[in-house]
Design an enzyme around this catalytic site. Sequence first.
Site, PDB file in Angstrom:
ATOM      1  N   ASP A 102       1.201  -0.764  -0.494  1.00 13.93           N
ATOM      2  CA  ASP A 102       0.255  -0.004   0.313  1.00 13.93           C
ATOM      3  C   ASP A 102       0.843   1.326  -0.216  1.00 13.93           C
ATOM      4  OD1 ASP A 102      -2.341   1.583  -0.314  1.00 13.93           O
ATOM      5  OD2 ASP A 102      -1.580   1.986   2.395  1.00 13.93           O
ATOM      6  N   SER A 103       0.460   1.991  -0.365  1.00 11.11           N
ATOM      7  CA  SER A 103       1.056   3.635  -0.447  1.00 11.11           C
ATOM      8  C   SER A 103       1.666   4.123   1.422  1.00 11.11           C
ATOM      9  CB  SER A 103       0.505   5.023  -0.661  1.00 11.11           C
ATOM     10  OG  SER A 103      -0.977   4.829   0.715  1.00 11.11           O
ATOM     11  N   CYS A 119      -4.242  -1.177  -1.801  1.00 12.09           N
ATOM     12  CA  CYS A 119      -4.448   0.176  -2.773  1.00 12.09           C
ATOM     13  C   CYS A 119      -5.519   0.032  -3.530  1.00 12.09           C
ATOM     14  CB  CYS A 119      -3.144   0.900  -2.803  1.00 12.09           C
ATOM     15  SG  CYS A 119      -3.178   2.225  -2.981  1.00 12.09           S
ATOM     16  N   GLU A 172      -2.192   8.687   8.731  1.00  8.14           N
ATOM     17  CA  GLU A 172      -1.293   8.209   8.599  1.00  8.14           C
ATOM     18  C   GLU A 172      -0.607   9.248   9.730  1.00  8.14           C
ATOM     19  OE1 GLU A 172       1.537   6.785   7.021  1.00  8.14           O
ATOM     20  OE2 GLU A 172      -0.402   5.816   5.953  1.00  8.14           O
ATOM     21  N   CYS A 207     -10.894   3.392   0.193  1.00  3.83           N
ATOM     22  CA  CYS A 207      -9.082   3.149   0.530  1.00  3.83           C
ATOM     23  C   CYS A 207      -8.995   2.607   1.794  1.00  3.83           C
ATOM     24  CB  CYS A 207      -9.650   4.960   1.008  1.00  3.83           C
ATOM     25  SG  CYS A 207      -7.388   5.784   1.366  1.00  3.83           S
ATOM     26  N   HIS A 262      -7.094   2.580   3.706  1.00  2.33           N
ATOM     27  CA  HIS A 262      -6.694   3.584   5.046  1.00  2.33           C
ATOM     28  C   HIS A 262      -8.022   3.547   5.980  1.00  2.33           C
ATOM     29  CE1 HIS A 262      -2.509   4.374   3.551  1.00  2.33           C
ATOM     30  NE2 HIS A 262      -2.429   4.780   4.696  1.00  2.33           N
TER      31      HIS A 262
HETATM   32  N1  DGL Z   1      -4.766   3.100   0.917  1.00  2.00           N
HETATM   33  C1  DGL Z   1      -4.962   3.754  -0.351  1.00  2.00           C
HETATM   34  C2  DGL Z   1      -6.303   3.674  -0.953  1.00  2.00           C
HETATM   35  O1  DGL Z   1      -6.649   2.531  -0.910  1.00  2.00           O
HETATM   36  C3  DGL Z   1      -3.946   4.802  -0.266  1.00  2.00           C
HETATM   37  C4  DGL Z   1      -4.831   6.210  -0.967  1.00  2.00           C
HETATM   38  C5  DGL Z   1      -3.568   7.152  -0.911  1.00  2.00           C
HETATM   39  O2  DGL Z   1      -2.018   6.812  -0.422  1.00  2.00           O
HETATM   40  O3  DGL Z   1      -3.892   8.179  -1.670  1.00  2.00           O
HETATM   41  O4  DGL Z   1      -6.279   4.205  -2.214  1.00  2.00           O
END
Ligand code: DGL
Length: 262
Positions: free
Chosen positions: A11-12, A74, A152, A184, A186
Amino acid sequence: MHNTQPIGIFDSGVGGLTVWKELVNSSPNESIIYYADNNNCPYGPKSKEEIIELSSRVVDFLLTKKCKVIIVACNTATAAAIEYLRSNYPIQFIGIEPAVKPAALNSKTKSIAILATEGTFNGKLYLGTSQKYAKDIELNVKVGDRLVDIVENGLVDDVETENHLSQLVKPLIEKNIDHLVLGCTHYPFLTEKLKKVLPDNVEIVDPAPAVVKQTSRVLEQLSLINTENTSPTYEFYSSGGTKILKQLLKKITNKNTTVIKL
Ligand code: DGL
């Protein structure tokens, strides 16, 4: 490829832990390597080309760890890069996209909402699914402004967060929604806070269980389910800060976990 090789997941940032947790519960034999691209988080506002470049770098790393399949945990990276990854790497990828279908099928008020990043809303995948399954449904889309940063930066329990969420969902509530799809990875960390600001009849939909089921199906098709009675190993890597990743892992597992900063 051998069934004892690990599953890769990225993931990011820390969002993919919501999928990791589900995977550990449902597939307790599998070893897993998690990569958080914290140094480049958020992906949401980045261009498709940038996200392809970043995702490819992560995949290159996971392949050095001999992953047998890779979960793109992600929504934003799936939207921008999964087509590219599937055509350029000799490994199976499992992606994640907002769970529009179950929400649309189960909606009684015929009005649902999707909360996701701008990158996810721009993707072909999201457009295709929403046109296919939500034709007779009012689909209210909302960019989850600042939500990735809140998670985050460990600000989930801040008083301000509840106010912010309340403002964010207000126009959605006015549309009489009965499902809120978390598009998302997160966002499930904000579920408890969201429950406080949403009416009781609104169901919050987290796609993690569906992704994990799909992963099992893929492993089964490839005869790669780990049926051996070895203890699984879990490794965590981050391209940036490790503090929140460690904090959330402590919350999820009740243990201190080592995260390797690359
Ligand atoms: N967890 C990511 C998603 O599902 C993160 C979003 C991001 O980095 O902007 O889209």
